[in-house]
Enzyme design. Structure first.
Site, PDB file in Angstrom:
ATOM      1  CE  LYS A 185      -3.607  -2.476  -0.057  1.00 28.14           C
ATOM      2  NZ  LYS A 185      -4.315  -2.628  -1.345  1.00 28.14           N
ATOM      3  CG  HIS A 322      -9.058  -6.454  -6.857  1.00 27.31           C
ATOM      4  ND1 HIS A 322     -10.176  -6.658  -6.082  1.00 27.31           N
ATOM      5  CD2 HIS A 322      -8.148  -5.848  -6.049  1.00 27.31           C
ATOM      6  CE1 HIS A 322      -9.952  -6.186  -4.869  1.00 27.31           C
ATOM      7  NE2 HIS A 322      -8.725  -5.677  -4.831  1.00 27.31           N
TER       8      HIS A 322
HETATM    9 MG    MG Z   1      -5.887  -2.131  -5.170  1.00 27.01          MG
END
Ligand code: MG
Length: 391
Positions: A185, A322
């Site tokens: 992230k 995803h």
């Molecule tokens: Mg993502």
């Protein structure tokens, strides 16, 4: 063949994780089970799925509209007229009758999750893993062959605070487990601290191309461009979701200013949304596209998005679903896409691929169990089989 029962349940996913925008302390997911009137090896054939991870549960529209429609559907709405086989995209068309156009997120997850459960049942009825069923139905040459496909570990959350030792242990764990590429992230700290965090991660990886960043829609235009400028020297694998998924103008500006690849698509919920993104958002030549099958109407819609993407200069090799779960692994393999994501050790029973899939040299082997193969993910399978399917 008939659908005799279907049910859903909302589960809490207790994850003490944070990305640049949200924490996951209230996260939920919907699980579904669909029972057919068919038996294989003495057991009723049932399909299972869940609504991926990161969006909240979608049981309301399932209970109120889509499960009743599925149970009321005549066989002609569910079965391919030529082969007589269960045809999940045909079922989706029936579920969407009397639904107005647009506002896809209101229903795409409920419908997509049911579609994946139908695919699980369809592949089980054929006695083969889902990716082989998908490769045949969609005519993707070679995609039905058993093999290993590229797979990267997605993680590196702020947990909830930045803990550098924990991050390095996590990345080393992925490398020790057989992954080569890692995504962390980004955008959740002031820029200088985030760059320092990126450099820590890079200290464990061979080079920048082994590391992707996911900014989780953190930035407005100026911040996104400044961030892209700052990370450009690292030569990273990609920069994911630098801005809101509907902020096409910023997306395009970033893709033009940033020398590497830009990624996005997990927050697009239909072929129309994907086409607008491709038309007006990031340049196709600079894009990794990442729709999420159960979140966006299922595999049938995903395949339509793959064809639209090709028209906009995004080849299948640059599409990576995803989700980090077995559903996305099968879609990546069966449609001949560029690879899959994995969430090893995250999100409890919902993370990882189970005991059939081996990770080696950055590739994931494909499951051999009929269907999606949740049966080989015992903790998750126990949750599915606790659903009152025979009620
Ligand atoms: Mg993502």
């Amino acid at each position: 063949m008939k659908i005799v029962h279907a049910c859903e349940q909302t589960l809490r996913i207790d994850a003490k994780l944070r990305n640049a925008r949200v924490d996951f302390s209230e996260m939920t997911a919907t699980i579904v089970a669909i029972a057919t009137d068919q038996f294989r090896d003495g057991r009723r054939v049932a399909g299972y799925a869940f609504n991926s991870f990161g969006r909240y549960a979608c049981g309301g529209p399932m209970r109120e509209r889509f499960i009743p429609r599925l149970l009321a559907a005549p066989p002609s709405d569910l079965l391919d007229p030529d082969s007589g086989r269960l045809d999940p995209p045909r079922a989706v068309a029936a579920l969407l009758r009397r639904e107005k156009a647009g506002a896809h997120a209101e229903r795409s997850m409920a419908v997509g999750t049911l579609e994946l459960a139908l695919w699980d049942a369809a592949a089980k009825l054929e006695g083969r893993p889902l990716y082989q069923t998908l490769a045949e139905r969609y005519g993707v040459a070679g995609a039905g062959e058993p093999r290993a496909i590229p797979c990267y570990a997605g993680g590196g959350f702020y947990k909830p605070a930045d803990d550098r030792a924990l991050l390095l242990r996590e990345i080393q764990g992925y490398l020790d487990a057989g992954y080569r590429d890692v995504k962390i992230k980004a955008g959740g700290l002031p820029l200088a601290e985030d760059l320092d965090r990126i450099e820590s991660a890079l200290s464990l990886l061979q080079n920048g191309s082994r590391l992707a960043l996911d900014a989780s829609c953190a930035f407005g235009r100026d911040e996104a461009l400044a961030y892209a400028r700052a990370i450009a020297p690292y030569g990273l694998r990609w920069l994911e979701e630098p801005c809101d998924p509907a902020d096409f103008e910023t997306y395009r500006a970033v893709s033009q200013a940033y020398p590497g690849l830009v990624a996005g698509g997990e927050n697009l919920y239909s072929k129309e949304e994907a086409e607008n993104f491709l038309r007006y958002g990031p340049a196709g030549a600079r894009l990794i596209l990442q729709p999420d099958p159960p979140l966006a109407y299922g595999v049938g819609e995903f395949h339509r998005i793959v064809r639209i993407a090709a028209r906009h200069g995004v080849p299948a090799a640059r599409i990576m679903p995803h989700g980090g779960n077995l559903m996305s692994l099968h879609v990546a393999a069966g449609l001949g896409l560029g690879g899959a994501e994995s969430y090893p050790g995250l999100f409890g029973a919902f993370g990882g691929f189970g005991r059939e899939v081996r990770i080696q040299e950055g590739r994931a082997s494909l499951p051999a169990s009929p269907g999606i193969g949740f049966e080989e993910q015992p903790e998750l399978y126990r949750i599915f089989t606790a659903l009152p399917l025979n009620a």
